[in-house]
Motif scaffolding. Structure first.
Motif, PDB file in Angstrom:
ATOM      1  N   GLY A   1       0.877  -1.130   0.090  1.00 37.36           N
ATOM      2  CA  GLY A   1      -0.175   0.028  -0.003  1.00 37.36           C
ATOM      3  C   GLY A   1       0.857   1.282  -0.187  1.00 37.36           C
ATOM      4  O   GLY A   1       0.615   2.181  -0.706  1.00 37.36           O
ATOM      5  N   PHE A   2       1.906   1.126   0.848  1.00 42.01           N
ATOM      6  CA  PHE A   2       2.754   2.383   0.998  1.00 42.01           C
ATOM      7  C   PHE A   2       3.381   2.568  -0.406  1.00 42.01           C
ATOM      8  O   PHE A   2       3.605   3.784  -0.875  1.00 42.01           O
ATOM      9  N   ILE A   3       4.170   1.594  -0.992  1.00 44.87           N
ATOM     10  CA  ILE A   3       4.632   1.560  -2.364  1.00 44.87           C
ATOM     11  C   ILE A   3       3.655   2.096  -3.502  1.00 44.87           C
ATOM     12  O   ILE A   3       4.080   3.221  -4.172  1.00 44.87           O
ATOM     13  N   TYR A   4       2.417   1.670  -3.525  1.00 46.03           N
ATOM     14  CA  TYR A   4       1.232   1.812  -4.398  1.00 46.03           C
ATOM     15  C   TYR A   4       1.277   3.523  -4.309  1.00 46.03           C
ATOM     16  O   TYR A   4       1.203   4.127  -5.377  1.00 46.03           O
ATOM     17  N   TYR A   5       0.871   3.861  -3.094  1.00 40.98           N
ATOM     18  CA  TYR A   5       0.585   5.469  -2.825  1.00 40.98           C
ATOM     19  C   TYR A   5       1.480   6.291  -3.377  1.00 40.98           C
ATOM     20  O   TYR A   5       1.526   7.349  -3.849  1.00 40.98           O
ATOM     21  N   SER A   6       2.761   6.129  -2.845  1.00 40.04           N
ATOM     22  CA  SER A   6       3.940   6.749  -3.211  1.00 40.04           C
ATOM     23  C   SER A   6       4.197   6.827  -4.595  1.00 40.04           C
ATOM     24  O   SER A   6       4.471   7.951  -5.009  1.00 40.04           O
ATOM     25  N   ILE A   7       4.365   5.822  -5.213  1.00 44.51           N
ATOM     26  CA  ILE A   7       4.582   5.850  -6.746  1.00 44.51           C
ATOM     27  C   ILE A   7       3.577   6.798  -7.460  1.00 44.51           C
ATOM     28  O   ILE A   7       3.761   7.501  -8.416  1.00 44.51           O
ATOM     29  N   SER A   8       2.217   6.503  -6.896  1.00 45.88           N
ATOM     30  CA  SER A   8       1.028   7.083  -7.683  1.00 45.88           C
ATOM     31  C   SER A   8       1.525   8.703  -7.319  1.00 45.88           C
ATOM     32  O   SER A   8       1.149   9.362  -8.280  1.00 45.88           O
ATOM     33  N   LYS A   9       1.640   9.166  -6.254  1.00 44.07           N
ATOM     34  CA  LYS A   9       1.853  10.351  -6.133  1.00 44.07           C
ATOM     35  C   LYS A   9       3.048  10.927  -6.672  1.00 44.07           C
ATOM     36  O   LYS A   9       2.762  12.187  -7.268  1.00 44.07           O
ATOM     37  N   TYR A  10       4.198  10.208  -6.900  1.00 41.40           N
ATOM     38  CA  TYR A  10       5.296  10.715  -7.489  1.00 41.40           C
ATOM     39  C   TYR A  10       5.020  11.148  -8.810  1.00 41.40           C
ATOM     40  O   TYR A  10       5.420  11.722  -9.599  1.00 41.40           O
ATOM     41  N   ASP A  11       4.313   9.820  -9.589  1.00 43.79           N
ATOM     42  CA  ASP A  11       3.871  10.093 -10.843  1.00 43.79           C
ATOM     43  C   ASP A  11       3.339  11.374 -11.237  1.00 43.79           C
ATOM     44  O   ASP A  11       3.485  11.981 -12.417  1.00 43.79           O
ATOM     45  N   TYR A  12       2.260  11.766 -10.428  1.00 44.78           N
ATOM     46  CA  TYR A  12       1.458  12.812 -10.756  1.00 44.78           C
ATOM     47  C   TYR A  12       2.471  14.134 -10.849  1.00 44.78           C
ATOM     48  O   TYR A  12       2.410  14.756 -11.454  1.00 44.78           O
ATOM     49  N   THR A  13       3.108  14.418  -9.724  1.00 42.18           N
ATOM     50  CA  THR A  13       4.114  15.481  -9.521  1.00 42.18           C
ATOM     51  C   THR A  13       5.018  15.355 -10.695  1.00 42.18           C
ATOM     52  O   THR A  13       5.247  16.626 -11.181  1.00 42.18           O
ATOM     53  N   ASP A  14       5.664  14.279 -10.819  1.00 40.78           N
ATOM     54  CA  ASP A  14       6.437  14.335 -12.300  1.00 40.78           C
ATOM     55  C   ASP A  14       5.863  14.647 -13.459  1.00 40.78           C
ATOM     56  O   ASP A  14       6.609  15.414 -14.176  1.00 40.78           O
ATOM     57  N   PHE A  15       4.514  14.306 -13.778  1.00 37.84           N
ATOM     58  CA  PHE A  15       3.907  14.687 -14.931  1.00 37.84           C
ATOM     59  C   PHE A  15       3.467  16.010 -14.896  1.00 37.84           C
ATOM     60  O   PHE A  15       3.670  16.954 -15.981  1.00 37.84           O
ATOM     61  N   PHE A  16       3.106  16.769 -13.917  1.00 38.04           N
ATOM     62  CA  PHE A  16       3.059  18.327 -13.724  1.00 38.04           C
ATOM     63  C   PHE A  16       4.088  19.046 -14.165  1.00 38.04           C
ATOM     64  O   PHE A  16       4.122  19.965 -14.864  1.00 38.04           O
ATOM     65  N   LYS A  17       5.452  18.601 -13.551  1.00 38.56           N
ATOM     66  CA  LYS A  17       6.610  19.045 -13.796  1.00 38.56           C
ATOM     67  C   LYS A  17       6.994  19.028 -15.485  1.00 38.56           C
ATOM     68  O   LYS A  17       7.373  20.145 -16.226  1.00 38.56           O
ATOM     69  N   ARG A  18       6.615  17.909 -16.132  1.00 38.31           N
ATOM     70  CA  ARG A  18       6.863  17.738 -17.533  1.00 38.31           C
ATOM     71  C   ARG A  18       6.038  18.693 -18.345  1.00 38.31           C
ATOM     72  O   ARG A  18       6.369  19.378 -19.085  1.00 38.31           O
ATOM     73  N   LEU A  19       4.688  18.855 -17.873  1.00 40.49           N
ATOM     74  CA  LEU A  19       3.630  19.909 -18.336  1.00 40.49           C
ATOM     75  C   LEU A  19       4.174  21.333 -18.288  1.00 40.49           C
ATOM     76  O   LEU A  19       4.365  22.059 -19.354  1.00 40.49           O
ATOM     77  N   GLU A  20       4.906  21.707 -17.230  1.00 36.42           N
ATOM     78  CA  GLU A  20       5.476  22.976 -16.861  1.00 36.42           C
ATOM     79  C   GLU A  20       6.642  23.366 -17.899  1.00 36.42           C
ATOM     80  O   GLU A  20       6.622  24.312 -18.233  1.00 36.42           O
ATOM     81  N   ILE A  21       7.550  22.114 -17.983  1.00 41.54           N
ATOM     82  CA  ILE A  21       8.735  22.563 -18.692  1.00 41.54           C
ATOM     83  C   ILE A  21       8.193  22.794 -20.369  1.00 41.54           C
ATOM     84  O   ILE A  21       8.603  23.625 -20.929  1.00 41.54           O
ATOM     85  N   ARG A  22       7.057  21.994 -20.716  1.00 43.19           N
ATOM     86  CA  ARG A  22       6.463  22.187 -22.022  1.00 43.19           C
ATOM     87  C   ARG A  22       6.148  23.445 -22.220  1.00 43.19           C
ATOM     88  O   ARG A  22       6.270  24.328 -23.113  1.00 43.19           O
ATOM     89  N   ALA A  23       5.486  24.141 -21.140  1.00 39.47           N
ATOM     90  CA  ALA A  23       4.883  25.510 -21.131  1.00 39.47           C
ATOM     91  C   ALA A  23       5.919  26.107 -21.421  1.00 39.47           C
ATOM     92  O   ALA A  23       5.825  27.384 -22.321  1.00 39.47           O
ATOM     93  N   VAL A  24       7.101  26.058 -20.666  1.00 41.86           N
ATOM     94  CA  VAL A  24       8.081  27.169 -20.847  1.00 41.86           C
ATOM     95  C   VAL A  24       8.573  27.039 -22.104  1.00 41.86           C
ATOM     96  O   VAL A  24       9.036  28.199 -22.787  1.00 41.86           O
ATOM     97  N   ILE A  25       9.041  25.954 -22.653  1.00 43.44           N
ATOM     98  CA  ILE A  25       9.556  25.746 -23.973  1.00 43.44           C
ATOM     99  C   ILE A  25       8.586  26.328 -25.147  1.00 43.44           C
ATOM    100  O   ILE A  25       9.006  27.089 -25.933  1.00 43.44           O
ATOM    101  N   ASN A  26       7.272  25.960 -25.073  1.00 40.39           N
ATOM    102  CA  ASN A  26       6.465  26.430 -25.940  1.00 40.39           C
ATOM    103  C   ASN A  26       6.330  28.043 -25.995  1.00 40.39           C
ATOM    104  O   ASN A  26       6.165  28.743 -26.919  1.00 40.39           O
ATOM    105  N   ALA A  27       6.446  28.612 -25.009  1.00 39.51           N
ATOM    106  CA  ALA A  27       6.438  30.019 -24.772  1.00 39.51           C
ATOM    107  C   ALA A  27       7.654  30.679 -25.304  1.00 39.51           C
ATOM    108  O   ALA A  27       7.594  31.568 -25.916  1.00 39.51           O
ATOM    109  N   LYS A  28       8.768  30.004 -25.192  1.00 42.36           N
ATOM    110  CA  LYS A  28      10.126  30.545 -25.776  1.00 42.36           C
ATOM    111  C   LYS A  28       9.846  30.544 -27.059  1.00 42.36           C
ATOM    112  O   LYS A  28      10.374  31.541 -28.122  1.00 42.36           O
ATOM    113  N   ILE A  29       9.384  29.444 -27.927  1.00 37.51           N
ATOM    114  CA  ILE A  29       9.219  29.185 -29.169  1.00 37.51           C
ATOM    115  C   ILE A  29       8.358  30.223 -29.909  1.00 37.51           C
ATOM    116  O   ILE A  29       8.682  30.814 -30.889  1.00 37.51           O
ATOM    117  N   TYR A  30       7.066  30.199 -29.085  1.00 37.30           N
ATOM    118  CA  TYR A  30       6.118  31.174 -29.983  1.00 37.30           C
ATOM    119  C   TYR A  30       5.977  32.350 -29.396  1.00 37.30           C
ATOM    120  O   TYR A  30       4.956  33.139 -30.124  1.00 37.30           O
TER     121      TYR A  30
END
Lengths: 454, 165
Positions: A24-53
């Motif tokens: 349970g602990f592993i499942y919860y931790s990985i799940s939480k980390y996955d969301y945090t990581d994905f949001f960071k990836r989206l933020e990086i894409r937002a910055v790159i797209n802003a720089k491009i366009y």
């Protein structure tokens, strides 16, 4: 419930609880980390797209290269540029149909924001380009990784738990059998031992583990039981023999006297011999009675303060009346300076009798050799030590010396009833003391009476 | 009575017979008060585990029998005014500087060594420390402690050995 099953259930419960908690602990931790990581990836894409366009710079090609070559397209990815009116204020209503209000407010207030709407993740930043134009750059995409990776992890953990439950069951069964098996063996072996084969003992090993200690404890208990049984048997046979001998003499004398008419002198002589035998019988039965009485809890006995050195001198005087010129060496060399340390709380007559018995025995079996009595005092006890260089007690018979009527095999040439030592032991126990006898055949005996100081 | 307390060092094998040395010292100096330290030569193991869990208290518990303790108590009761205290030491080396440092730190007034005494050491773990104590700067006396063959033969490290009967 069988102990076997109980062990299995306990082990399974403990292991399953632990595994569930851990998974349970592993499942919860990985799940939480996955969301945090994905949001960071989206933020990086937002910055790159802003720089491009939103910037018109020479870096355009570089950022575009990064975007095209290194950032793979996320499922349902879309990028939104929302210009901020007047560079500062912003009408929420115009974009609230596409994005949640709180999300937009977060970006404006904190500079960035994140939200999850029906598994579509949105990350946005506020971006101001070199021309001082402000934009909200929002990137949205479906979290494919969460859907697939976490589901895979879930399946993996569930399968692992099922396998481990099966494995734990087997291990528990094995452990419980390994642990319980030796106990069952002991039970079976003990079942075989009865009153007729008390000599049997449990098998022991050199491992000295708990099971081995249990077997050894059982064996020690069996030793005590066997000695106790032997004592009982000895007592019955000794007592019947001791009581029967004078009775047989009395009956024999009476029958002989009555077999034909005799003159008065002959009758007198027969009656005299009968009287002697009857007196012997009386002594034996009264000694037995005394032994039985001292075996009680002693509450009926009158206890007073007694000075042990004085008592020993009294005993010596009494012995001198019974035995002419007894060879006794009194060693009071370690008598304490403080006479209060010599006082015990006890019954004077009984203690006198106890020490008298020991001393008389020592003199009787020493064949005229010197007998020593010594007195020493420790912090809590008075030690009376009687040492003789007499015939001693055979090693194999020393465990029976406290049996009433028991007489060692090397005492046939000495008179006695076998009551003195058990009587003494009862008296010493009654005074919360200890009687220790150590002896070597043909070398001598040391008797130690330890009595608690008042 | 001279109330000066003399700190005495005495080698021992923790046998009841060896306590006769204390009896002799006190009887020979009836006006003095004594603090006895009984020193026992003890082979310290090379094993790391043994050294890690080394406990003087536990070793002494194994070496000192109940009879020895009782015999000591007898002497304390008998010589209540002169026998102030008794303590036990394990000397783990015969090394000269180790012994000298030990003696220097403890401020002993006198060392008594036994002559003619038949030591009963378990040679696997213990040894006679007397020789290592001979060349110290502390005043040293030798006391004769010899017993009859009968006493030596029948001595069983029993409390009765303190009486010589």
């Amino acid at each position: 419930m069988k102990l076997n099953n109980k062990v299995v259930y306990i082990l399974i419960s403990v292991f399953i609880s632990y595994t569930l908690l851990f998974s349970g602990f592993i499942y919860y931790s990985i799940s939480k980390y996955d969301y945090t990581d994905f949001f960071k990836r989206l933020e990086i894409r937002a910055v790159i797209n802003a720089k491009i366009y939103l910037e018109n710079t020479s870096d355009f090609d570089n950022f575009n290269d990064v975007n095209l070559n290194f950032l793979e397209d996320l499922p349902s990815q879309s990028v939104h540029f929302i210009p901020m009116q007047n560079g500062k204020s912003f009408s929420l209503d115009s974009v609230s149909k596409k994005f949640p209000k709180e999300f937009i407010s977060d970006i404006i207030e904190k500079g960035n924001g994140q939200v999850n709407v029906d598994n579509t993740l949105m990350a946005g930043i506020e971006y101001t380009n070199k021309r001082n134009e402000s934009y909200l750059v929002i990137v949205t995409a479906e979290n494919y990784f969460h859907g697939h990776h976490i589901a895979y992890l879930g399946n993996l953990l569930t399968t692992a738990i099922l396998y481990s439950v099966f494995l734990i069951f087997l291990i528990s069964l094995l452990v419980s059998r390994t642990l319980i098996h030796p106990v069952n063996n002991i039970i079976q072996e003990v079942e075989k031992i009865g009153t007729k084969n008390l000599h049997l003992r449990l098998k022991t090993t050199k491992t000295n583990d708990t099971i081995d200690q249990l077997s050894k404890t059982f064996n020690r208990m069996l030793n005590r039981l066997e000695t106790s049984f032997e004592s009982q048997k000895n007592f019955i046979s000794n007592a019947s023999h001791e009581l029967n001998t004078p009775l047989a003499s009395i009956i024999g004398e009476a029958e002989l006297a009555l077999s034909r008419p005799r003159d008065i002198e002959e009758y007198k002589s027969a009656l005299h011999r009968i009287l002697i035998e009857a007196e012997k019988l009386e002594k034996k039965t009264s000694a037995l009675l005394q032994l039985a009485q001292t075996g009680f809890n002693g509450k009926s006995q009158k206890f007073t303060e007694i000075r042990i050195d004085q008592l020993i001198l009294d005993v010596q005087a009494t012995v001198s009346k019974v035995i002419a010129n007894p060879k006794i060496n009194l060693d009071f060399s370690l008598l304490p300076d403080n006479p209060e340390k010599l006082i015990v709380h006890g019954n004077e007559q009984l203690l006198h009798l106890a020490i008298y018995n020991i001393l008389i025995n020592a003199l009787k079996y020493s064949d005229g050799k010197l007998v020593h009595i010594a007195l020493g005092v420790s912090l809590s006890n008075i030690f009376i030590i009687v040492k003789d260089a007499g015939i001693g007690i055979p090693e194999k018979e020393i465990k029976y010396i406290y049996d009433p009527y028991f007489r060692a095999s090397n005492t046939t040439n000495y008179k006695g009833y076998g009551i003195g030592l058990p009587l003494t032991r009862n008296i010493v126990i009654m005074h919360h003391g200890e009687l220790i006898v150590s002896s070597e055949q043909d070398k001598g005996t040391v008797v130690q009476i330890n009595l608690p100081i008042n | 009575m001279n109330n000066q307390v003399l700190k005495i060092l005495l080698p021992t094998d923790f046998s009841v017979l060896s306590l006769h040395a204390i009896k002799q010292i006190i009887n020979n100096n009836p006006t003095k008060v004594f603090e006895f330290t009984l020193a026992h030569g003890y082979h310290l193991s090379d094993s790391l585990t043994t050294l890690l869990f080394h406990s003087k208290h536990k070793i002494l518990q194994k070496l000192i029998s109940e009879d020895f303790n009782n015999a000591t108590e007898f002497l304390k009761s008998k010589y209540e005014k002169q026998f102030k205290s008794i303590s036990y030491e394990l000397l783990t080396s015969r090394n000269k500087s180790y012994i000298q440092n030990y003696l220097k730190n403890r401020n002993f007034d006198h060392i008594y060594l036994l002559n003619g005494f038949d030591w009963k050491f378990n040679l696997n773990i213990s040894y006679d420390i007397s020789e290592a104590l001979t060349n110290s700067h502390i005043p040293t006396s030798i006391i004769d402690l010899q017993f009859t063959e009968e006493h030596q033969l029948y001595a069983n490290n029993n409390v009765v050995d303190i009486f010589l009967i």
